[in-house]
Scaffold this motif. Structure first.
Motif, mmCIF file in Angstrom:
data_model
loop_
_atom_site.group_PDB
_atom_site.id
_atom_site.type_symbol
_atom_site.label_atom_id
_atom_site.label_comp_id
_atom_site.label_asym_id
_atom_site.label_seq_id
_atom_site.Cartn_x
_atom_site.Cartn_y
_atom_site.Cartn_z
ATOM 1 N N THR A 3 0.879 -1.167 0.000
ATOM 2 C CA THR A 3 0.000 0.000 0.000
ATOM 3 C C THR A 3 0.918 1.219 0.000
ATOM 4 O OG1 THR A 3 -1.565 -1.237 1.339
ATOM 5 C CG2 THR A 3 -1.874 1.154 1.255
ATOM 6 N N VAL A 4 0.712 2.127 -0.964
ATOM 7 C CA VAL A 4 1.681 3.217 -1.153
ATOM 8 C C VAL A 4 1.032 4.569 -0.872
ATOM 9 C CG1 VAL A 4 3.341 4.236 -2.772
ATOM 10 C CG2 VAL A 4 2.764 1.826 -2.960
ATOM 11 N N PHE A 5 1.748 5.433 -0.144
ATOM 12 C CA PHE A 5 1.314 6.809 0.114
ATOM 13 C C PHE A 5 2.337 7.732 -0.536
ATOM 14 C CE2 PHE A 5 -0.269 4.096 3.421
ATOM 15 C CZ PHE A 5 -1.584 4.502 3.607
ATOM 16 N N PRO A 64 5.409 -5.276 -4.965
ATOM 17 C CA PRO A 64 5.399 -4.892 -6.378
ATOM 18 C C PRO A 64 5.779 -3.429 -6.622
ATOM 19 C CG PRO A 64 3.160 -5.112 -5.552
ATOM 20 C CD PRO A 64 4.064 -5.477 -4.414
ATOM 21 N N THR A 65 5.958 -2.634 -5.537
ATOM 22 C CA THR A 65 6.368 -1.237 -5.739
ATOM 23 C C THR A 65 7.745 -1.251 -6.402
ATOM 24 O OG1 THR A 65 5.497 -0.972 -3.543
ATOM 25 C CG2 THR A 65 6.404 0.995 -4.564
ATOM 26 N N GLY A 66 7.872 -0.573 -7.511
ATOM 27 C CA GLY A 66 9.168 -0.545 -8.193
ATOM 28 C C GLY A 66 9.257 -1.594 -9.298
ATOM 29 N N VAL A 106 12.549 -3.986 -1.184
ATOM 30 C CA VAL A 106 12.524 -2.523 -1.341
ATOM 31 C C VAL A 106 12.526 -2.134 -2.816
ATOM 32 C CG1 VAL A 106 13.538 -0.428 -0.398
ATOM 33 C CG2 VAL A 106 14.145 -2.606 0.598
ATOM 34 N N ALA A 107 11.713 -1.115 -3.150
ATOM 35 C CA ALA A 107 11.659 -0.623 -4.534
ATOM 36 C C ALA A 107 13.042 -0.167 -4.978
ATOM 37 C CB ALA A 107 10.669 0.533 -4.638
ATOM 38 N N GLY A 108 13.417 -0.501 -6.208
ATOM 39 C CA GLY A 108 14.720 -0.102 -6.746
ATOM 40 C C GLY A 108 15.721 -1.237 -6.732
HETATM 41 O O1 LIG Z 1 4.581 9.900 -7.141
HETATM 42 P P1 LIG Z 1 5.296 9.083 -8.185
HETATM 43 O O2 LIG Z 1 6.524 9.772 -8.660
HETATM 44 O O3 LIG Z 1 4.409 8.668 -9.302
HETATM 45 O O4 LIG Z 1 5.702 7.720 -7.491
HETATM 46 C C1 LIG Z 1 6.689 7.688 -6.511
HETATM 47 C C2 LIG Z 1 6.922 6.280 -6.067
HETATM 48 O O5 LIG Z 1 5.819 5.793 -5.315
HETATM 49 O O6 LIG Z 1 7.085 5.398 -7.139
HETATM 50 C C3 LIG Z 1 8.125 4.473 -6.842
HETATM 51 C C4 LIG Z 1 7.710 3.120 -7.260
HETATM 52 O O7 LIG Z 1 7.493 3.097 -8.637
HETATM 53 C C5 LIG Z 1 8.453 4.675 -5.389
HETATM 54 O O8 LIG Z 1 9.748 4.296 -5.083
HETATM 55 C C6 LIG Z 1 8.266 6.148 -5.395
HETATM 56 O O9 LIG Z 1 8.523 6.894 -4.341
#
Ligand SMILES: O=P(O)(O)OC[C@@]1(O)O[C@H](CO)[C@@H](O)[C@@H]1O
Length: 307
Positions: free
Chosen positions: A99-101, A240-242, A282-284
């Motif tokens: 879940t991404v913020f 899946p982030t990244g 971790v993403a990256g």
């Molecule tokens: O707000 P943006 O630039 O669209 O997304 C940023 C982000 O969520 O995307 C990456 C994963 O793809 C994370 O490492 C990063 O911080």
């Protein structure tokens, strides 16, 4: 050299938790913090494969200094433009899935943008490929990627664009070599409907090729000469982030090779890299042994004739 651009660079914070329950309190099992933003992730993946990369973009304040220090510790070369505002953080909560913020990021002034474009043009002179990816910070006009695509092409570089909303729509008209939306971004830019039809509508808006990253459903590459679909070897659980950034890294590496692009090979490579990114916490990062194993498992897709 491959130049990656992160206009809205971030300090990426990743929390690992045992389960994510809305409206409740959580104990965090592990915390990771590192320089991020999509272009930074692309560069990190490429650097781990010994590709020659340079990171650019905009950073400011304490978080900006931490982003620069983290990249320097990792041995990834960077030349950022400075801004008055403070770079953002993003938070990813991983509990089997993610879940991404994403914070919006700092406001960028017209003068800061003007200065950055000067730096960008200078860096493009040594770049064979430019990767433009991620959200635009407040203050930048939605045609920012269109402007950078034109600058890069004027300097003879190939361009990969990974953007959303107006930034993607306007960027397409500047004719990047590859546009790489995910399925949601594609639907926002080209309207709903079958993925291949939507990708062809996007193609008609200017880019030389479109690659749609579809998570567990794999990748679809569409060019005027045909289309290719490739699937991951199996359903994977992880972060899946990244994963989309790993796809962009693989495609940038393919664009960097002289001559016409080997689409089946590039898409199979991108699918393997993306799968290996899901397995890394971790993403990256990509898991290198998983990447090698997936490369053996994923078959090169056969072409479908253009419709
Ligand atoms: O707000 P943006 O630039 O669209 O997304 C940023 C982000 O969520 O995307 C990456 C994963 O793809 C994370 O490492 C990063 O911080």
């Amino acid at each position: 050299m491959i130049l990656t651009v992160t206009l809205n660079a971030a300090l990426d914070v990743t929390y690992e938790v045992d389960g994510l329950v809305p409206n409740s309190s959580h104990r965090v099992r592990a915390v990771h913090q590192r320089a991020g933003g999509k272009g930074v992730n692309v560069a990190r993946v490429l650097a781990s494969l010994d590709a020659e990369v340079l990171v650019t973009g905009l950073i400011g304040g304490g978080a900006g200094a931490e982003i620069a220090e983290d990249l320097s510790r990792a041995g990834i070369p960077a030349r950022f433009g400075a801004i008055e505002g403070t770079s953002r953080r993003t938070v990813t909560v991983v509990s089997g899935d993610a879940t991404v913020f994403n914070e919006p990021g700092p406001a960028v002034t017209a003068e800061e943008w003007r200065r950055f474009r000067g730096l960008f043009r200078e860096l493009c002179r040594d770049a064979r490929v430019v990767v433009l990816s991620g959200s635009l910070p407040p203050g930048l006009a939605p045609d920012a990627y269109a402007e950078l695509t034109e600058d890069a092409r004027t300097e003879g570089a190939r361009v990969l664009l990974d953007a959303d909303h107006e930034a993607l729509r306007l960027g397409l008209a500047a004719r990047p070599d590859i546009a790489k939306p995910n399925a949601a971004e594609l639907a926002r830019a080209a309207g709903p409907g079958p993925v291949e039809e939507a990708a062809r509508r996007l193609l008609a808006a200017g880019p030389a090729a479109v690659v749609v990253s579809r998570g567990p459903d794999g990748l679809l590459g569409v060019t005027p000469d045909g289309s290719w679909a490739v699937r991951p070897p199996r359903r994977l659980s992880g972060n899946p982030t990244g994963a989309g950034d790993a796809v962009a890294a693989a495609l940038a590496r393919a664009l960097h090779s002289p001559g016409p692009l080997d689409w089946p090979g590039a898409l199979a490579d991108a699918a393997a890299m993306s799968a290996a990114a899901v397995l890394s916490p971790v993403a990256g990062d990509i898991d290198p042994s998983a990447y090698r194993a997936f490369l053996q498992e994923i078959a090169c897709p056969s072409p479908q004739p253009p419709r």
